[in-house]
Each structure stands twice: as C-alpha cells, then as structure tokens.
Design a protein around this motif. Structure first.
Motif, short mmCIF file in Angstrom:
data_model
loop_
_atom_site.label_atom_id
_atom_site.label_comp_id
_atom_site.label_asym_id
_atom_site.label_seq_id
_atom_site.Cartn_x
_atom_site.Cartn_y
_atom_site.Cartn_z
N MET A 49 0.85 -1.17 0.00
CA MET A 49 0.00 0.00 0.00
C MET A 49 0.90 1.23 0.00
SD MET A 49 -3.07 1.05 2.59
CE MET A 49 -3.97 -0.42 2.21
N VAL A 50 0.45 2.25 -0.72
CA VAL A 50 1.20 3.50 -0.80
C VAL A 50 0.32 4.62 -0.23
CG1 VAL A 50 2.29 5.14 -2.36
CG2 VAL A 50 2.42 2.70 -2.86
N TYR A 51 0.91 5.46 0.58
CA TYR A 51 0.19 6.58 1.17
C TYR A 51 0.71 7.88 0.59
CZ TYR A 51 -1.37 3.29 4.72
OH TYR A 51 -1.94 2.23 5.37
N THR A 52 -0.14 8.87 0.55
CA THR A 52 0.26 10.22 0.15
C THR A 52 -0.40 11.21 1.10
OG1 THR A 52 0.48 11.73 -1.73
CG2 THR A 52 -1.61 10.57 -1.51
N PRO A 53 0.32 12.25 1.47
CA PRO A 53 -0.28 13.22 2.40
C PRO A 53 -1.32 14.08 1.71
CG PRO A 53 1.91 13.95 1.74
CD PRO A 53 1.70 12.58 1.14
N LEU A 54 -2.32 14.51 2.48
CA LEU A 54 -3.31 15.45 1.98
C LEU A 54 -2.75 16.86 2.05
CD1 LEU A 54 -6.52 14.04 3.70
CD2 LEU A 54 -5.75 13.66 1.35
N VAL A 55 -3.23 17.75 1.18
CA VAL A 55 -2.83 19.15 1.22
C VAL A 55 -3.55 19.77 2.42
CG1 VAL A 55 -2.85 21.35 0.00
CG2 VAL A 55 -2.51 19.23 -1.28
N PRO A 56 -2.81 20.20 3.46
CA PRO A 56 -3.45 20.61 4.71
C PRO A 56 -4.33 21.85 4.61
CG PRO A 56 -1.10 21.04 4.79
CD PRO A 56 -1.36 20.29 3.52
N TRP A 57 -4.04 22.76 3.70
CA TRP A 57 -4.82 24.00 3.64
C TRP A 57 -6.00 23.92 2.69
CZ3 TRP A 57 -4.27 25.77 -1.33
CH2 TRP A 57 -3.12 25.42 -2.00
N GLN A 58 -6.26 22.76 2.12
CA GLN A 58 -7.44 22.56 1.26
C GLN A 58 -8.55 21.92 2.10
OE1 GLN A 58 -8.19 23.35 -1.87
NE2 GLN A 58 -6.23 24.24 -2.42
N PRO A 59 -9.79 22.34 1.90
CA PRO A 59 -10.88 21.83 2.75
C PRO A 59 -11.35 20.41 2.41
CG PRO A 59 -11.74 23.35 1.12
CD PRO A 59 -10.24 23.37 0.98
N LEU A 60 -11.00 19.90 1.23
CA LEU A 60 -11.48 18.58 0.81
C LEU A 60 -10.31 17.60 0.78
CD1 LEU A 60 -13.73 19.88 -2.07
CD2 LEU A 60 -14.46 19.19 0.21
N TYR A 61 -10.53 16.41 0.26
CA TYR A 61 -9.46 15.41 0.14
C TYR A 61 -8.59 15.76 -1.04
CZ TYR A 61 -12.10 12.67 3.50
OH TYR A 61 -12.75 12.25 4.63
N SER A 62 -7.65 16.66 -0.84
CA SER A 62 -6.77 17.16 -1.90
C SER A 62 -5.37 16.60 -1.74
CB SER A 62 -6.69 18.69 -1.85
OG SER A 62 -7.97 19.25 -1.96
N VAL A 63 -4.74 16.28 -2.86
CA VAL A 63 -3.36 15.80 -2.86
C VAL A 63 -2.55 16.62 -3.85
CG1 VAL A 63 -3.96 13.44 -2.18
CG2 VAL A 63 -3.80 14.04 -4.61
N HIS A 64 -1.25 16.57 -3.71
CA HIS A 64 -0.35 17.22 -4.65
C HIS A 64 0.02 16.18 -5.71
CE1 HIS A 64 3.42 19.85 -5.41
NE2 HIS A 64 2.83 19.47 -6.51
N LEU A 65 -0.64 16.24 -6.86
CA LEU A 65 -0.38 15.32 -7.95
C LEU A 65 0.94 15.69 -8.60
CD1 LEU A 65 -1.61 12.98 -9.61
CD2 LEU A 65 -2.61 14.72 -11.10
N GLU A 66 1.80 14.71 -8.79
CA GLU A 66 3.11 14.97 -9.40
C GLU A 66 3.21 14.41 -10.81
OE1 GLU A 66 5.99 13.47 -6.68
OE2 GLU A 66 5.61 15.04 -5.22
N SER A 67 2.46 13.34 -11.11
CA SER A 67 2.53 12.75 -12.43
C SER A 67 1.34 11.82 -12.63
CB SER A 67 3.83 11.97 -12.61
OG SER A 67 3.90 10.90 -11.69
N ILE A 68 1.18 11.39 -13.88
CA ILE A 68 0.12 10.43 -14.22
C ILE A 68 0.76 9.32 -15.04
CG2 ILE A 68 -2.00 10.04 -15.51
CD1 ILE A 68 -2.71 12.97 -15.06
N VAL A 69 0.47 8.09 -14.65
CA VAL A 69 0.90 6.91 -15.41
C VAL A 69 -0.36 6.22 -15.89
CG1 VAL A 69 2.10 4.69 -15.33
CG2 VAL A 69 3.01 6.65 -14.06
N ALA A 70 -0.44 5.98 -17.20
CA ALA A 70 -1.60 5.30 -17.78
C ALA A 70 -1.10 4.22 -18.72
CB ALA A 70 -2.48 6.29 -18.53
N ASN A 71 -1.65 3.03 -18.59
CA ASN A 71 -1.20 1.87 -19.38
C ASN A 71 0.31 1.68 -19.28
OD1 ASN A 71 -3.78 1.29 -20.16
ND2 ASN A 71 -3.57 2.04 -22.24
N GLY A 72 0.86 1.95 -18.11
CA GLY A 72 2.28 1.76 -17.88
C GLY A 72 3.17 2.85 -18.46
N LYS A 73 2.57 3.92 -18.97
CA LYS A 73 3.35 5.01 -19.58
C LYS A 73 3.24 6.27 -18.73
CE LYS A 73 2.43 3.31 -24.20
NZ LYS A 73 1.80 3.58 -25.49
N LEU A 74 4.40 6.84 -18.41
CA LEU A 74 4.44 8.12 -17.69
C LEU A 74 4.09 9.21 -18.69
CD1 LEU A 74 5.12 9.83 -15.17
CD2 LEU A 74 7.48 9.87 -16.00
#
Length: 76
Positions: free
Chosen positions: A1-26
């Motif tokens: 399992m992998v965890y990521t911290p939530l953005v503390p100053w956002q009111p909802l379940y927000s994360v800092h997205l760094e990248s997207i991998v789809a079908n094994g491709k960055l």
C-alpha cells in the motif's frame, strides 16, 4: 500500500499530484500543471467516475487510454 499526504490548507481530500501513469506510460506533463493553488487542487473522490484534468494532461491521458490493449473496455 502507498500513502500520500493530503494538502493541509485545502478543505477537501486534496493531494499534490506529481505525475500520471496510464497503461504503464508516464505522461510527459510538466508537474507544475498540478501545483495546488487557492481554489484549485487535485481532489480525490471515490464516489464518482468523473476526472477533471488540465487540458494538456487530459489530451495525453485520453490518447493513451484510447489505445487500450483490452478490447472489452471502451472509451466513452
């Protein structure tokens, strides 16, 4: 399992997205496109099927998943 911290100053379940991998491709999207700012962030919502991305990331994502190797799945 992998965890990521939530953005503390956002009111909802927000994360800092760094990248997207789809079908094994960055996807080559500049990480700055995902930087949280006032009123904008990457939200996690497991109760919906919607995904909203910046235009460049969206176009790349659709291109990759449209070339889906699984014929039983289709792009809507």
């Amino acid at each position: 399992m992998v965890y990521t911290p939530l953005v503390p100053w956002q009111p909802l379940y927000s994360v800092h997205l760094e990248s997207i991998v789809a079908n094994g491709k960055l996807l080559p999207v500049d990480p700055r496109a995902f930087t949280p700012s006032t009123g904008r962030a990457t939200l996690l919502d497991t109760g919906t099927t919607f995904a909203y991305l910046v235009s460049k990331a969206y176009d790349m994502f659709v291109s990759v998943v449209s070339n889906n190797p699984f014929p039983s799945l289709r792009t809507v």
